[in-house]
Design a protein around this motif. Structure first.
Motif, PDB file in Angstrom:
ATOM      1  N   TYR A  18     -14.338   1.376   1.947  1.00 12.88           N
ATOM      2  CA  TYR A  18     -13.998   2.783   1.736  1.00 12.88           C
ATOM      3  C   TYR A  18     -15.167   3.606   2.245  1.00 12.88           C
ATOM      4  CZ  TYR A  18     -10.186   1.815  -1.658  1.00 12.88           C
ATOM      5  OH  TYR A  18      -9.029   1.419  -2.281  1.00 12.88           O
ATOM      6  N   GLN A  46     -10.204   7.156   6.621  1.00 10.11           N
ATOM      7  CA  GLN A  46     -10.448   5.879   7.302  1.00 10.11           C
ATOM      8  C   GLN A  46     -10.991   4.835   6.335  1.00 10.11           C
ATOM      9  OE1 GLN A  46     -12.891   6.615  10.692  1.00 10.11           O
ATOM     10  NE2 GLN A  46     -11.155   7.294  11.927  1.00 10.11           N
ATOM     11  N   SER A  47     -10.263   4.592   5.284  1.00 10.30           N
ATOM     12  CA  SER A  47     -10.672   3.585   4.316  1.00 10.30           C
ATOM     13  C   SER A  47      -9.593   2.515   4.292  1.00 10.30           C
ATOM     14  CB  SER A  47     -10.816   4.224   2.937  1.00 10.30           C
ATOM     15  OG  SER A  47     -11.853   5.187   2.972  1.00 10.30           O
ATOM     16  N   ASN A  48     -10.003   1.276   4.126  1.00  5.52           N
ATOM     17  CA  ASN A  48      -9.015   0.190   4.173  1.00  5.52           C
ATOM     18  C   ASN A  48      -9.488  -0.967   3.309  1.00  5.52           C
ATOM     19  OD1 ASN A  48     -11.034  -1.083   5.696  1.00  5.52           O
ATOM     20  ND2 ASN A  48     -10.178  -0.321   7.606  1.00  5.52           N
ATOM     21  N   ARG A  49      -8.864  -2.115   3.510  1.00  4.22           N
ATOM     22  CA  ARG A  49      -9.204  -3.283   2.690  1.00  4.22           C
ATOM     23  C   ARG A  49     -10.627  -3.787   2.961  1.00  4.22           C
ATOM     24  NH1 ARG A  49      -6.085  -6.927   0.003  1.00  4.22           N
ATOM     25  NH2 ARG A  49      -7.283  -8.531   1.072  1.00  4.22           N
ATOM     26  N   THR A  54       0.845  -1.190   0.000  1.00  4.00           N
ATOM     27  CA  THR A  54       0.000   0.000   0.000  1.00  4.00           C
ATOM     28  C   THR A  54       0.887   1.248   0.000  1.00  4.00           C
ATOM     29  OG1 THR A  54      -1.472  -1.306   1.390  1.00  4.00           O
ATOM     30  CG2 THR A  54      -2.003   1.026   1.131  1.00  4.00           C
TER      31      THR A  54
END
Lengths: 233, 291
Positions: B217, B211-214, B57
């Motif tokens: 989003y 605050q977006s992740n795998r 990432t």
């Protein structure tokens, strides 16, 4: 209005939804529909999950998704209009030991105060009914079970607890569940089981599966601490 | 043969094509966020699509190849330096033993895929090596890659000089722009929202929240209110669905999304366009186009 809705949630995944409230009867109806669809479309379906009033099917590929949706709907409607009585759930009841000792039940006192019922009464009301596992989710192996006695009905905590211990047995609304791993959670923890809900080393990693019947039984703190898990079934 | 991790970067995980067949236990497939880029990195190494690779990432990672390897980088979000010389993406290269591969900042994109010929040697858990962090499954003991990790690989083939320089066209708009269009169809609960709310969704320039992740989003730019106070009974969800929380925030479910959810599902992203989303970083602007 039709009682059955079928819709895609992905290019090769569709859901059959019964427009009925949460209940063991609704779940059993949807389970029956799932079994019939799986039987008829064995080759085309790779995976399926049940959840309260829905059955979701993962298809081999993206071809003919709409045609499958229509066929699933027809099959579901035919089954629902079939007046034949639902068979009793023949799965064996899985008994799960729970220690309700205050040292394992961080929220029991607060629950007792909020409900204005003694701890003994709460334990009795919680361990008496046989619960249906409506689905597994949230984290691997977490069973959503119902229905909890209406006298134990409490909304979720407004602020989740940052770390709930693995094995924690908790209630929220008319549901009860067990935390398989340490994680943040908003349900009220009223006990703990020494049984391992999820173990990736086991051939069947989850102790419980959707559709199982569960009966809790009370054990003492001493029994909990000396618990030796028997080989899992 | 091994790769030594000096620095892992923001988040680096081992992935493969994903873990299928365990959703009924609450275990999502995981796997790469950008499926197209991951597959391409595998193809450039002559690997099959299910061999383990690394998803990185943004920038920050520093790896040392302790043995010679054939390496392919795809995706974006970083520029790569091999022994301080730029190493192009979308091609495969023979990397000599002792080389240092470093990932530096780049203006666009979010995720790099690093494959080595023969694949990394990672034990399977529940049929896959894909890391699923919330379930502590797969990869290296269920966790992200960290400094000091030595990741084994197995170079079976004789290294040929001609494996370098396979150029492939760049097809992902998020790799050269921070404003992208994502196509969608109506979600199962689309009609729970009034036409005003639906139009608001269509005409807002949404921004990807930090605050977006795998798993998901979060989008900011507007809030979408439900017309009626309806509650959805929890049901199966999949990557690509957009859920709207009671506070009105849309969340796009991504590769590590939970298997079930209880929020109304406003829209469903076209699967191909999830590869665009995978390369969008926080701050990117999104427009949604109905198909």
């Amino acid at each position: 209005m039709s009682l059955v809705r079928v819709y895609p949630i992905h290019e090769k995944v569709c859901t059959v939804q019964l427009e009925k409230p949460i209940s063991a009867a609704t779940f059993q109806e949807v389970e029956r529909i799932q079994q019939a669809i799986l039987k008829k479309f064995k080759k085309e379906i790779t995976e399926s999950i049940l959840c309260y009033n829905t059955a979701t099917f993962f298809l081999q590929d993206e071809k003919n998704l709409n045609a499958f949706c229509m066929q699933f709907q027809q099959l579901a409607i035919a089954l629902l209009s079939d007046q034949q009585l639902l068979e009793e759930n023949k799965k064996p009841t899985i008994r799960i030991p729970v220690c309700y000792d205050i040292s394992f039940a961080p929220d029991l006192t607060a629950v007792s105060n909020q409900l204005k019922r003694s701890k003994e009464e709460i334990v009795k009301l919680h361990s008496q009914p046989k619960y249906q596992v409506y689905t597994i989710g949230f984290v691997p192996g977490f069973p959503y079970m119902g229905e909890v006695d209406a006298r134990l009905n409490l909304p979720r905590k407004t602020t989740p607890t940052t770390r709930v211990a693995p094995g924690s047995v908790a209630i929220a609304g008319l549901q009860t569940g067990i935390y398989p791993v340490e994680i943040a959670g908003g349900w009220h923890v009223i006990g703990r089981t020494p049984s391992r809900l999820f173990d990736k080393q086991r051939e069947n990693p989850c102790l419980l599966e959707t559709g199982d019947q569960v009966q809790f039984y009370q054990i003492t703190k001493e029994e909990f601490e000396n618990w030796n898990e028997p080989a899992c079934t | 043969m091994s790769l030594l991790v000096h620095k892992p970067g923001l988040l680096s995980t081992i992935q493969d094509a994903g873990r299928e067949g365990f959703r009924k236990y609450g275990i999502p497939a995981a796997g790469p966020m950008d499926v197209a880029a991951a597959r391409l990195s595998q193809s450039l190494c002559n690997n099959n699509h299910n061999q383990p690779f690394i998803e990185l990432t943004l920038h920050g990672a520093i790896f040392e190849f302790e043995n010679t390897a054939v390496v392919a980088l795809t995706g974006g979000g970083a520029t790569a330096l091999l022994n301080d010389t730029p190493l192009p993406y979308f091609s495969s290269t023979v990397v000599k033993a002792g080389s240092i591969l470093k990932f530096c900042p780049a203006p666009f994109g979010c995720r790099t895929y690093l494959s080595v010929q023969g694949g990394f040697t990672i034990p399977e858990e529940l049929g896959s090596t894909a890391t699923y962090l919330p379930g502590k499954l797969g990869g290296i003991m269920g966790r992200a890659i960290k400094a000091g990790d030595r990741i084994e690989f197995n170079l079976k083939k004789q290294i040929e000089e001609n494996v370098t320089g396979i150029e492939v066209e760049l097809g992902n708009p998020a790799l050269y722009s921070n404003h992208v269009t994502i196509r969608f169809t109506e979600g199962p609960e689309w009609s729970w929202f009034s036409s005003e709310e639906q139009n608001l969704f269509l005409h807002t320039k949404w921004m990807i929240h930090p605050q977006s992740n795998r798993m998901a989003y979060q989008l900011e730019g507007n809030t979408l209110a439900l017309t009626q106070k309806k509650e959805l009974i929890s049901t199966a969800v999949m990557p690509g669905l957009i859920q709207v929380t009671p506070a009105g925030f849309p969340y796009i479910l991504m590769a590590d999304a939970q298997t079930i959810g209880g929020y109304p599902r406003l829209a469903r992203i076209k699967s191909e366009d999830r590869t665009i989303l995978a390369q969008c970083r926080p701050g990117y602007q999104l427009n949604f186009q109905k198909i």
